[in-house]
Scaffold this motif. Structure first.
Motif, short mmCIF file in Angstrom:
data_model
loop_
_atom_site.label_atom_id
_atom_site.label_comp_id
_atom_site.label_asym_id
_atom_site.label_seq_id
_atom_site.Cartn_x
_atom_site.Cartn_y
_atom_site.Cartn_z
N SER A 36 0.82 -1.21 0.00
CA SER A 36 0.00 0.00 0.00
C SER A 36 0.85 1.26 0.00
N SER B 208 0.82 3.81 -3.14
CA SER B 208 0.32 5.17 -2.89
C SER B 208 1.40 6.22 -3.06
N SER C 68 2.74 6.32 -6.88
CA SER C 68 1.68 6.89 -7.71
C SER C 68 1.56 8.39 -7.50
N THR C 69 1.61 8.81 -6.24
CA THR C 69 1.45 10.24 -5.93
C THR C 69 2.63 11.06 -6.42
N ASN D 49 -2.82 5.31 -12.24
CA ASN D 49 -3.17 6.46 -11.38
C ASN D 49 -2.27 7.67 -11.62
N ASN E 278 -4.38 12.88 -3.37
CA ASN E 278 -4.13 11.72 -4.23
C ASN E 278 -3.64 10.52 -3.42
N PHE E 279 -2.82 10.77 -2.39
CA PHE E 279 -2.33 9.67 -1.56
C PHE E 279 -3.51 8.95 -0.90
N VAL F 57 -5.56 6.98 -3.62
CA VAL F 57 -4.93 5.73 -4.06
C VAL F 57 -4.92 4.72 -2.92
N TRP F 58 -4.67 5.17 -1.71
CA TRP F 58 -4.66 4.27 -0.56
C TRP F 58 -6.01 3.57 -0.40
N ASP G 217 -8.23 3.09 -2.83
CA ASP G 217 -8.74 2.63 -4.13
C ASP G 217 -8.94 1.12 -4.11
N GLN H 210 -7.43 -2.04 -6.97
CA GLN H 210 -6.42 -2.89 -6.34
C GLN H 210 -6.94 -4.32 -6.16
N THR I 195 -2.99 -5.17 -1.38
CA THR I 195 -2.70 -4.00 -0.57
C THR I 195 -3.41 -4.14 0.77
#
Length: 280
Positions: free
Chosen positions: A80, A84, A87-88, A152, A207-208, A211-212, A214, A218, A229
């Protein structure tokens, strides 16, 4: 004078009432977090007990140790964090350059391209799940962290958010730098980027967290236990026939802690980023 004092006392009363209302709703909004943490320290039977115990009678710390001893929670947490964070950071790199181009550079069709790009925000991600998965499958990225990361990276929201910050910077700064002989990359990295730090901080947090949490994407990509994750892994704990609810609550607390840490670290930039447009 009497009228002024009366008006002042009236305003003070209104301020006191307003503060009481704000505090009440602030405490009310924190209650789910309080219930989550306290439930994670109870026995499973006490979690579903009616009427409920508002505070644990005995602290069951084994709920947390069981999450890490019985499940690969460290692997899930590592996955995770990597997904995250990478991606960020990649999103910020792409979004800052794209937003700067749309805001300060001049090229043919810029407005049309920007409108088309921003229009993608109206398309729900669920609609793109199937074609996106087929692309990831063709690249051999199923059950890999890369398959969760790269879809992402190029999103319209980051460009839209940061373009507003670049638009607020006077063009005279860029023109003065050009006159002094600065290149476009020098202007971007040494002048523009430091001025949009609040926007970058706000985008990092938003965004973090996105994505965390999401879960759907995932879940689709990470089908093996080692590639799951933390959100997906914790959700699988609820599939037991006789679920231990306190055990699941402890897993949810573990999944929420990194979000709190990220917010505390970047709250200054986040607060400034979302309020920077309110000051003239």
């Amino acid at each position: 004078m009497a009228r002024i004092k009366k008006t002042k006392r009236k305003r003070e009363k209104i301020d006191i009432i307003s503060n009481i209302i704000v505090v009440f709703f602030a405490v009310l909004s924190l209650f789910p977090l309080y219930w989550l943490v306290t439930s994670s320290l109870k026995n499973s039977a006490d979690v579903v007990k009616m009427p409920p115990d508002w505070f644990p009678k005995t602290f069951v710390w084994s709920n947390y140790t069981d999450v890490f001893n019985n499940q690969p929670a460290f692997t899930w947490a590592y996955n995770s964090i990597v997904v995250s964070l990478v991606s960020t950071l990649a999103l910020i790199a792409v979004s800052t350059m794209a937003a700067y181009a749309f805001s300060k550079l001049h090229f043919k069709g810029k407005n049309v391209i920007f409108i088309v790009f921003i229009s993608s925000l109206m398309i729900p991600k669920e609609v793109m799940i199937v074609p996106l998965f087929r692309i990831i499958q063709d690249f051999g990225m199923v059950n890999t962290l890369s398959g969760m990361i790269w879809p992402n990276v190029a999103t319209a929201f980051g460009v839209f958010l940061l373009k507003g910050f670049f638009d607020s910077i006077p063009d005279s700064l860029r023109e003065a730098a050009k006159i002094d002989g600065a290149s476009e990359f020098t202007i971007f990295f040494r002048i523009m980027l430091p001025l949009v730090k609040p926007g970058i901080g706000a985008l990092f947090i938003l965004n973090f967290v996105q994505v965390w949490n999401d879960y759907l994407w995932q879940l689709v990509v990470g089908q093996e236990t080692g590639s799951k994750t933390l959100m997906v892994g914790i959700a699988t704990l609820m599939q037991d026939l006789n679920p231990n609810f306190a055990y699941k609550m402890a897993g949810a607390v573990v999944a929420a802690v990194p979000m709190l840490i990220i917010f505390v670290m970047f709250q200054k930039y986040f607060t400034k980023g979302i309020t920077i447009g309110s000051d003239k």
